[in-house]
Design a protein around this motif. Sequence first.
Motif, short mmCIF file in Angstrom:
data_model
loop_
_atom_site.label_atom_id
_atom_site.label_comp_id
_atom_site.label_asym_id
_atom_site.label_seq_id
_atom_site.Cartn_x
_atom_site.Cartn_y
_atom_site.Cartn_z
N LEU A 275 0.82 -1.21 0.00
CA LEU A 275 0.00 0.00 0.00
C LEU A 275 0.86 1.26 0.00
CD1 LEU A 275 -2.35 -1.98 0.58
CD2 LEU A 275 -3.32 -0.20 2.03
N THR A 276 2.00 1.20 0.66
CA THR A 276 2.92 2.34 0.64
C THR A 276 3.46 2.57 -0.76
OG1 THR A 276 3.56 1.88 2.93
CG2 THR A 276 4.98 3.34 1.67
N ALA A 277 3.81 1.49 -1.44
CA ALA A 277 4.33 1.61 -2.81
C ALA A 277 3.26 2.20 -3.74
CB ALA A 277 4.76 0.24 -3.33
N ILE A 278 2.02 1.79 -3.56
CA ILE A 278 0.93 2.37 -4.37
C ILE A 278 0.78 3.86 -4.08
CG2 ILE A 278 -1.56 2.32 -4.75
CD1 ILE A 278 -1.45 -0.69 -4.23
N ALA A 279 0.89 4.23 -2.79
CA ALA A 279 0.78 5.64 -2.43
C ALA A 279 1.94 6.45 -2.99
CB ALA A 279 0.72 5.78 -0.90
N VAL A 280 3.14 5.84 -3.00
CA VAL A 280 4.29 6.53 -3.59
C VAL A 280 4.05 6.81 -5.06
CG1 VAL A 280 6.73 6.26 -4.22
CG2 VAL A 280 5.97 5.64 -1.93
N ALA A 281 3.53 5.81 -5.77
CA ALA A 281 3.26 5.98 -7.20
C ALA A 281 2.16 7.01 -7.44
CB ALA A 281 2.87 4.64 -7.82
N ALA A 282 1.15 7.02 -6.58
CA ALA A 282 0.03 7.95 -6.76
C ALA A 282 0.41 9.39 -6.47
CB ALA A 282 -1.13 7.53 -5.87
N THR A 283 1.40 9.59 -5.60
CA THR A 283 1.79 10.95 -5.22
C THR A 283 3.10 11.38 -5.87
OG1 THR A 283 2.93 10.10 -3.24
CG2 THR A 283 0.63 10.77 -2.99
N ARG A 284 3.54 10.61 -6.85
CA ARG A 284 4.79 10.94 -7.53
C ARG A 284 4.66 12.25 -8.29
NH1 ARG A 284 5.57 6.50 -11.12
NH2 ARG A 284 6.67 5.37 -9.47
N GLU A 285 5.69 13.06 -8.18
CA GLU A 285 5.69 14.32 -8.91
C GLU A 285 5.84 14.06 -10.40
OE1 GLU A 285 5.22 17.35 -7.95
OE2 GLU A 285 4.99 16.87 -5.83
N PRO A 286 4.94 14.60 -11.23
CA PRO A 286 5.05 14.37 -12.67
C PRO A 286 6.27 15.09 -13.24
CG PRO A 286 3.34 15.99 -12.21
CD PRO A 286 3.79 15.44 -10.88
N ARG A 287 6.92 14.41 -14.17
CA ARG A 287 8.09 15.01 -14.82
C ARG A 287 7.67 15.57 -16.17
NH1 ARG A 287 12.69 10.34 -13.86
NH2 ARG A 287 12.51 10.24 -11.59
N SER A 288 8.21 16.72 -16.49
CA SER A 288 7.86 17.35 -17.76
C SER A 288 8.42 16.55 -18.92
CB SER A 288 8.43 18.78 -17.81
OG SER A 288 9.83 18.75 -17.63
N ALA A 289 7.61 16.39 -19.95
CA ALA A 289 8.04 15.64 -21.12
C ALA A 289 8.96 16.48 -21.99
CB ALA A 289 6.82 15.19 -21.94
N GLY A 290 9.73 15.79 -22.83
CA GLY A 290 10.58 16.49 -23.77
C GLY A 290 11.98 16.67 -23.25
N VAL A 291 12.70 17.57 -23.86
CA VAL A 291 14.10 17.78 -23.55
C VAL A 291 14.23 18.85 -22.49
CG1 VAL A 291 16.36 18.20 -24.58
CG2 VAL A 291 14.52 17.27 -25.98
N SER A 292 15.23 18.72 -21.63
CA SER A 292 15.46 19.71 -20.59
C SER A 292 15.83 21.05 -21.21
CB SER A 292 16.58 19.24 -19.66
OG SER A 292 17.79 19.13 -20.39
#
Length: 242
Positions: free
Chosen positions: A203-220
């Motif tokens: 359940l902790t792993a699921i919560a980690v995935a659900a609250t993961r900060e989205p990363r911007s797509a594309g090139v830095s």
Amino acid sequence: MPRRGALPSVAEVSTVIPRSSILPLSAVAVIAAAALLIPWWGVSLSVQVTRRAMNAGLALPGTAYLSDVFLSLLAGGTVVALAVTLRGSPRRRILSIAAAGGVVIAYATSEMVKVALMQARPCTRWTALTACDATGYSFPSNHSVLAMGAVWVIAVAVHRAWATWTAVAAALIVLSGRLFEGAHYLHDVAAGTLLGLAVPALLTAIAVAATREPRSAGVSPASALSRSPRGPDPARDARPRE
């Protein structure tokens, strides 16, 4: 880029629980799994260890109170750990609540397995330290489920290695006490240990995935700047036009 809903990697989990805390949790899980899976020729390892622990418990003063006292201490530590998260980040609160919810689910699962298997306690076979609860079932150990579940919640909520190590030590006393009392076999305690760790961890792993900060797509931005097409070079265009 990893998907937001995917389960976290080991590196991401180490941000939830310090790497130094993973060592004692992994060691306990490996030993519990070995107690369940490794065959023992001639006589059952679980029966052999349980019988010797019960004999030792008869000779040790105060053994009857070990499990309940240290389980109460772990319960109090869990409450304090969850209270600490109220002052932390919202994500830490969500992860801690998910871990605590996993303990509840693990305990309910343990109760259902007990009723399904109806394994008698070892105290019905041999002389035990305390009065034998012959009406209760043995497999798996609820004390072990709650003790190791409390360890996981403390590890997630406090995020300090010393707190995890202390909780693991207290949980091991709870597990040993159930053997000394004759309330459980070794495989009962091992199964409860794995159940108490696995469900809250999932359940902790699921919560980690659900609250993961989205990363911007594309090139830095830096790489995009370095790869952007160059404009006209003023030095090269200084030639007079005809």
